[in-house]
Design a protein around this motif. Structure first.
Motif, PDB file in Angstrom:
ATOM      1  N   GLY A 101      12.390   8.460  -0.209  1.00 36.02           N
ATOM      2  CA  GLY A 101      12.135   7.099  -0.654  1.00 36.02           C
ATOM      3  C   GLY A 101      12.088   6.143   0.512  1.00 36.02           C
ATOM      4  N   THR A 102      11.495   4.986   0.268  1.00 37.55           N
ATOM      5  CA  THR A 102      11.333   3.952   1.286  1.00 37.55           C
ATOM      6  C   THR A 102      11.676   2.600   0.679  1.00 37.55           C
ATOM      7  OG1 THR A 102       9.547   5.195   2.343  1.00 37.55           O
ATOM      8  CG2 THR A 102       9.712   2.854   2.890  1.00 37.55           C
ATOM      9  N   ALA A 103      12.366   1.781   1.435  1.00 39.74           N
ATOM     10  CA  ALA A 103      12.681   0.419   0.999  1.00 39.74           C
ATOM     11  C   ALA A 103      12.286  -0.550   2.103  1.00 39.74           C
ATOM     12  CB  ALA A 103      14.165   0.283   0.688  1.00 39.74           C
ATOM     13  N   ARG A 104      11.392  -1.464   1.791  1.00 42.28           N
ATOM     14  CA  ARG A 104      10.916  -2.434   2.783  1.00 42.28           C
ATOM     15  C   ARG A 104      11.296  -3.845   2.340  1.00 42.28           C
ATOM     16  NH1 ARG A 104       4.649  -2.542   4.276  1.00 42.28           N
ATOM     17  NH2 ARG A 104       5.249  -0.596   5.320  1.00 42.28           N
TER      18      ARG A 104
ATOM     19  N   PRO B 158       0.800  -1.235   0.000  1.00 48.50           N
ATOM     20  CA  PRO B 158       0.000   0.000   0.000  1.00 48.50           C
ATOM     21  C   PRO B 158       0.825   1.274   0.000  1.00 48.50           C
ATOM     22  CG  PRO B 158      -0.968  -1.620   1.478  1.00 48.50           C
ATOM     23  CD  PRO B 158       0.340  -2.192   1.029  1.00 48.50           C
ATOM     24  N   PHE B 159       1.997   1.287   0.670  1.00 51.43           N
ATOM     25  CA  PHE B 159       2.764   2.532   0.732  1.00 51.43           C
ATOM     26  C   PHE B 159       3.280   2.941  -0.648  1.00 51.43           C
ATOM     27  CE2 PHE B 159       6.306  -0.457   1.251  1.00 51.43           C
ATOM     28  CZ  PHE B 159       7.351   0.156   0.573  1.00 51.43           C
ATOM     29  N   ALA B 160       3.440   1.980  -1.562  1.00 53.23           N
ATOM     30  CA  ALA B 160       3.875   2.311  -2.923  1.00 53.23           C
ATOM     31  C   ALA B 160       2.791   3.088  -3.656  1.00 53.23           C
ATOM     32  CB  ALA B 160       4.228   1.038  -3.681  1.00 53.23           C
ATOM     33  N   GLY B 161       1.560   2.603  -3.589  1.00 49.19           N
ATOM     34  CA  GLY B 161       0.454   3.311  -4.224  1.00 49.19           C
ATOM     35  C   GLY B 161       0.220   4.685  -3.631  1.00 49.19           C
TER      36      GLY B 161
ATOM     37  N   PHE C  89       7.299   2.566 -13.762  1.00 46.37           N
ATOM     38  CA  PHE C  89       8.113   3.723 -14.138  1.00 46.37           C
ATOM     39  C   PHE C  89       7.354   5.035 -13.942  1.00 46.37           C
ATOM     40  CE2 PHE C  89      10.158   0.142 -16.080  1.00 46.37           C
ATOM     41  CZ  PHE C  89      11.507   0.440 -16.021  1.00 46.37           C
ATOM     42  N   THR C  90       6.821   5.175 -12.745  1.00 44.85           N
ATOM     43  CA  THR C  90       6.176   6.423 -12.352  1.00 44.85           C
ATOM     44  C   THR C  90       7.219   7.329 -11.707  1.00 44.85           C
ATOM     45  OG1 THR C  90       5.521   5.198 -10.376  1.00 44.85           O
ATOM     46  CG2 THR C  90       3.831   5.531 -12.061  1.00 44.85           C
ATOM     47  N   GLU C  91       6.751   8.485 -11.230  1.00 40.38           N
ATOM     48  CA  GLU C  91       7.585   9.355 -10.407  1.00 40.38           C
ATOM     49  C   GLU C  91       6.958   9.385  -9.010  1.00 40.38           C
ATOM     50  OE1 GLU C  91      10.476  11.330 -11.462  1.00 40.38           O
ATOM     51  OE2 GLU C  91      10.346   9.729 -12.936  1.00 40.38           O
ATOM     52  N   PRO C  92       7.531   8.748  -7.997  1.00 49.77           N
ATOM     53  CA  PRO C  92       8.771   7.991  -7.994  1.00 49.77           C
ATOM     54  C   PRO C  92       8.610   6.614  -8.614  1.00 49.77           C
ATOM     55  CG  PRO C  92       7.699   7.772  -5.885  1.00 49.77           C
ATOM     56  CD  PRO C  92       6.848   8.731  -6.682  1.00 49.77           C
ATOM     57  N   GLN C  93       9.748   5.994  -8.920  1.00 47.61           N
ATOM     58  CA  GLN C  93       9.698   4.619  -9.391  1.00 47.61           C
ATOM     59  C   GLN C  93       9.306   3.685  -8.249  1.00 47.61           C
ATOM     60  OE1 GLN C  93      13.558   3.698 -11.039  1.00 47.61           O
ATOM     61  NE2 GLN C  93      13.062   4.609 -13.024  1.00 47.61           N
ATOM     62  N   VAL C  94       8.653   2.592  -8.635  1.00 50.41           N
ATOM     63  CA  VAL C  94       8.352   1.523  -7.682  1.00 50.41           C
ATOM     64  C   VAL C  94       8.992   0.253  -8.227  1.00 50.41           C
ATOM     65  CG1 VAL C  94       6.555   0.155  -6.571  1.00 50.41           C
ATOM     66  CG2 VAL C  94       6.168   2.592  -7.030  1.00 50.41           C
ATOM     67  N   ALA C  95       9.822  -0.381  -7.424  1.00 50.14           N
ATOM     68  CA  ALA C  95      10.471  -1.631  -7.821  1.00 50.14           C
ATOM     69  C   ALA C  95      10.159  -2.676  -6.753  1.00 50.14           C
ATOM     70  CB  ALA C  95      11.976  -1.432  -7.953  1.00 50.14           C
ATOM     71  N   ALA C  96       9.662  -3.817  -7.172  1.00 48.33           N
ATOM     72  CA  ALA C  96       9.245  -4.831  -6.200  1.00 48.33           C
ATOM     73  C   ALA C  96       9.551  -6.220  -6.731  1.00 48.33           C
ATOM     74  CB  ALA C  96       7.751  -4.698  -5.898  1.00 48.33           C
ATOM     75  N   VAL C  97       9.785  -7.141  -5.811  1.00 50.64           N
ATOM     76  CA  VAL C  97       9.993  -8.541  -6.170  1.00 50.64           C
ATOM     77  C   VAL C  97       9.499  -9.418  -5.033  1.00 50.64           C
ATOM     78  CG1 VAL C  97      12.338  -8.656  -5.221  1.00 50.64           C
ATOM     79  CG2 VAL C  97      11.658 -10.238  -7.043  1.00 50.64           C
TER      80      VAL C  97
ATOM     81  N   LEU D  73      10.771  -1.225  -3.184  1.00 50.40           N
ATOM     82  CA  LEU D  73      11.574  -0.007  -3.150  1.00 50.40           C
ATOM     83  C   LEU D  73      10.790   1.106  -3.826  1.00 50.40           C
ATOM     84  CD1 LEU D  73      14.930  -1.507  -4.529  1.00 50.40           C
ATOM     85  CD2 LEU D  73      13.995  -1.723  -2.229  1.00 50.40           C
ATOM     86  N   VAL D  74      10.682   2.247  -3.179  1.00 48.07           N
ATOM     87  CA  VAL D  74       9.974   3.390  -3.747  1.00 48.07           C
ATOM     88  C   VAL D  74      10.886   4.609  -3.663  1.00 48.07           C
ATOM     89  CG1 VAL D  74       7.958   4.908  -3.561  1.00 48.07           C
ATOM     90  CG2 VAL D  74       7.723   2.465  -3.072  1.00 48.07           C
ATOM     91  N   GLY D  75      11.189   5.199  -4.816  1.00 50.47           N
ATOM     92  CA  GLY D  75      12.050   6.372  -4.849  1.00 50.47           C
ATOM     93  C   GLY D  75      12.582   6.598  -6.253  1.00 50.47           C
ATOM     94  N   ALA D  76      13.325   7.663  -6.442  1.00 49.73           N
ATOM     95  CA  ALA D  76      13.861   7.987  -7.768  1.00 49.73           C
ATOM     96  C   ALA D  76      15.000   7.045  -8.133  1.00 49.73           C
ATOM     97  CB  ALA D  76      14.360   9.433  -7.776  1.00 49.73           C
ATOM     98  N   ASP D  77      14.980   6.590  -9.383  1.00 49.29           N
ATOM     99  CA  ASP D  77      16.105   5.847  -9.976  1.00 49.29           C
ATOM    100  C   ASP D  77      16.466   4.582  -9.207  1.00 49.29           C
ATOM    101  OD1 ASP D  77      16.358   7.862 -11.949  1.00 49.29           O
ATOM    102  OD2 ASP D  77      17.541   9.075 -10.569  1.00 49.29           O
ATOM    103  N   LEU D  78      15.472   3.806  -8.840  1.00 46.11           N
ATOM    104  CA  LEU D  78      15.726   2.584  -8.081  1.00 46.11           C
ATOM    105  C   LEU D  78      15.609   1.315  -8.928  1.00 46.11           C
ATOM    106  CD1 LEU D  78      13.845   3.332  -4.736  1.00 46.11           C
ATOM    107  CD2 LEU D  78      16.293   3.472  -5.187  1.00 46.11           C
ATOM    108  N   ALA D  79      15.176   1.435 -10.166  1.00 46.67           N
ATOM    109  CA  ALA D  79      14.915   0.251 -10.976  1.00 46.67           C
ATOM    110  C   ALA D  79      16.123  -0.668 -11.081  1.00 46.67           C
ATOM    111  CB  ALA D  79      14.451   0.661 -12.373  1.00 46.67           C
ATOM    112  N   GLU D  80      17.310  -0.073 -11.251  1.00 47.82           N
ATOM    113  CA  GLU D  80      18.497  -0.889 -11.460  1.00 47.82           C
ATOM    114  C   GLU D  80      18.965  -1.588 -10.182  1.00 47.82           C
ATOM    115  OE1 GLU D  80      19.414  -1.554 -14.394  1.00 47.82           O
ATOM    116  OE2 GLU D  80      18.199  -0.033 -15.405  1.00 47.82           O
ATOM    117  N   LEU D  81      18.421  -1.215  -9.041  1.00 49.76           N
ATOM    118  CA  LEU D  81      18.771  -1.905  -7.800  1.00 49.76           C
ATOM    119  C   LEU D  81      17.980  -3.192  -7.617  1.00 49.76           C
ATOM    120  CD1 LEU D  81      19.865   1.016  -7.238  1.00 49.76           C
ATOM    121  CD2 LEU D  81      19.308   0.615  -4.833  1.00 49.76           C
TER     122      LEU D  81
END
Length: 475
Positions: A409-412, A219-222, A365-373, A427-435
């Motif tokens: 940004g936040t990373a959980r 939920p925090f990503a949305g 690929f929004t602003e901020p990016q959201v990356a999840a796995v 992960l939620v924040g700018a330019d996190l996709a490559e992490l």
């Protein structure tokens, strides 16, 4: 009138030449099989021309501008906004002006026969292909047929919607004239990404979502994306339902529950996907047309020794990269079975798509990016795991401070307490996709937390979040 031409025999027939079908075919050819691939549209499929590639090209300018604006030495150089015309030209180049010549050349170089036309299964190991000129060919497979036809946009049953000529993601990513105003039905990835892009073009965007945004993620990503969209000028209306849609000479009018109305020049519907299986001959093999196709982890249809389905049509993970992952397993196992080789179908084996169940990576690929796995906290808890969520404020990391002024940004990470491994992360924040891939490796490999202490992140990078996760966990 249809004209029947000579039949052709292959080891494998693939219906659908998107990235998934191409990879199934390529892996099977590398395994020594003779393969035909059938396609009625552009070789390269949805991702190449109407989804992943054009949408990310439309989104890249606003991301680059926002990144520059957050760097004190670069911000003064930014004197304007997104150049819409240049962005659309870049999009046109990215999709090769909607020409598939390059993709066709790749098929030829890979030794895959292309058959143009609409393919339908018309019996066991048999595919009938109708070309655009009405001629028909029958292709016969010695070993297997793989359905890789993907998915299409879902149009919900809202009165007046179909008659209002709404956009789907295809029309939105192929846009030639940017509208002054755009209403979007939906709150998922497509809706949020395209709201981001069109807002950056100067379009007045209204996003209408039945619940929150990015519902399949934490939920925090949305919440973060909703706040950012509002900051960008998007009107975000959550927990709102469209009751009726009307179009006239002035545009579209969406009547919401409660009687509120939203008007816009265009309407984009991004409310989900449906399988493109209504007309591929499923009824000829005892399956229901228009439904998702159930498969086992080797992507073979239960009860059949020759029929496979790969990618979106299986409803396992509707992502291009995950479909290509499935395709590698499917192409290899089809070749192995055809040649009487060993089949490695154990958990995480060469011929299975185990990651589909609990280790799917995704970037929004929004602003901020959201990356999840992996799993969300709810999914992990529902699966009976004893979970501890470890959250890090990325603003406190040195690499984030040097990356952008005022970085937020936040990373959980989610730790399975019993096994001491990470089972999911967001992960939620700018330019996190490559992490994200580093996290994906940790999830798939089930790397113990004790060993992760020895994977030292370079300083100062945002990757130091790994150290902060471990410190927060208390090891």
């Amino acid at each position: 009138m249809d004209v029947e031409s000579d039949a052709a025999d292959y080891d494998l027939i693939v219906i659908g030449a998107g990235p998934v079908g191409e990879n199934v075919a390529d892996r099977a050819v590398q395994g020594g099989l003779r393969v035909a691939i059938v396609e009625s549209e552009l070789v390269g499929g949805e991702c190449s021309y109407w989804a992943c590639m054009p949408s990310k090209t439309l989104l890249r300018p606003v991301a680059a501008l926002n990144a520059a604006r957050a760097v004190p030495g670069a911000a003064p150089a930014i004197s304007g906004g997104v150049d819409v015309a240049a962005t659309l030209r870049a999009r046109d180049a990215m999709v090769h002006e909607w020409s598939d010549d390059g993709q066709v050349a790749w098929l030829d170089g890979a030794g895959i026969d292309l058959v143009r036309g609409h393919g339908r299964i018309d019996g066991e190991r048999s595919v009938r292909v109708e070309a655009s000129d009405g001629t028909v060919r029958t292709l016969r497979a010695r070993d297997a047929v793989a359905v890789c036809t993907g998915s299409a946009a879902l149009l919900p049953d809202v009165p007046g919607l179909a008659d209002a000529a709404p956009w789907t993601s295809r029309e939105a990513t192929a846009v030639q004239q940017v509208p002054a105003s755009l209403a979007i039905l939906g709150g998922g990835v497509v809706a949020c990404e395209l709201a981001t892009a069109f807002a950056s073009f100067g379009t007045r965007v209204t996003l209408i979502a039945r619940s929150g945004l990015l519902g399949g993620l934490e939920p925090f990503a949305g919440d973060a994306v909703a706040a950012s969209l509002r900051d960008a000028g998007v009107e975000v209306r959550m927990r709102a339902r469209a009751q009726r849609v009307d179009r006239d000479a002035h545009g579209v009018r969406i009547t919401l529950d409660g009687g509120d109305e939203v008007t816009a020049d265009e309407l984009l519907v991004a409310t989900g996907r449906v399988p493109r299986t209504a007309d591929v001959g499923l009824d000829a093999v005892g399956l229901e047309p228009g439904t998702w196709i159930e498969v086992d982890d080797t992507l073979r249809v239960p009860g059949s020794d020759w029929l496979y389905a790969v990618g979106d049509v299986t409803h396992r993970a509707l992502l291009t990269h995950q479909g290509k992952y499935q395709a590698r397993a499917a192409g290899d196992v089809i070749a192995a079975r055809a040649r009487g080789g060993d089949v490695d179908d154990a958990l995480w084996g060469r011929h299975v798509a185990t990651a589909d169940h609990s280790a799917v990576p995704q970037v929004v690929f929004t602003e901020p990016q959201v990356a999840a796995v992996g799993l969300t906290e709810k999914q992990a808890t529902d699966a009976g795991m004893r979970i501890r969520a470890v959250e890090v404020d990325l603003a406190a990391i040195a690499g984030a401070a040097t990356h952008a002024e005022g970085y937020r940004g936040t990373a959980r990470a989610l730790v399975d307490e019993d096994r001491q491994v990470i089972v999911g992360a967001t992960l939620v924040g700018a330019d996190l996709a490559e992490l994200l891939h580093a996290v994906t490796i940790a999830v798939v490999a089930e790397v113990p937390l004790a060993r992760l202490w020895h994977a030292v992140p370079a300083y100062p990078t945002i990757s130091e979040l790994w150290l902060r996760w471990l410190e927060a966990y208390g090891r």
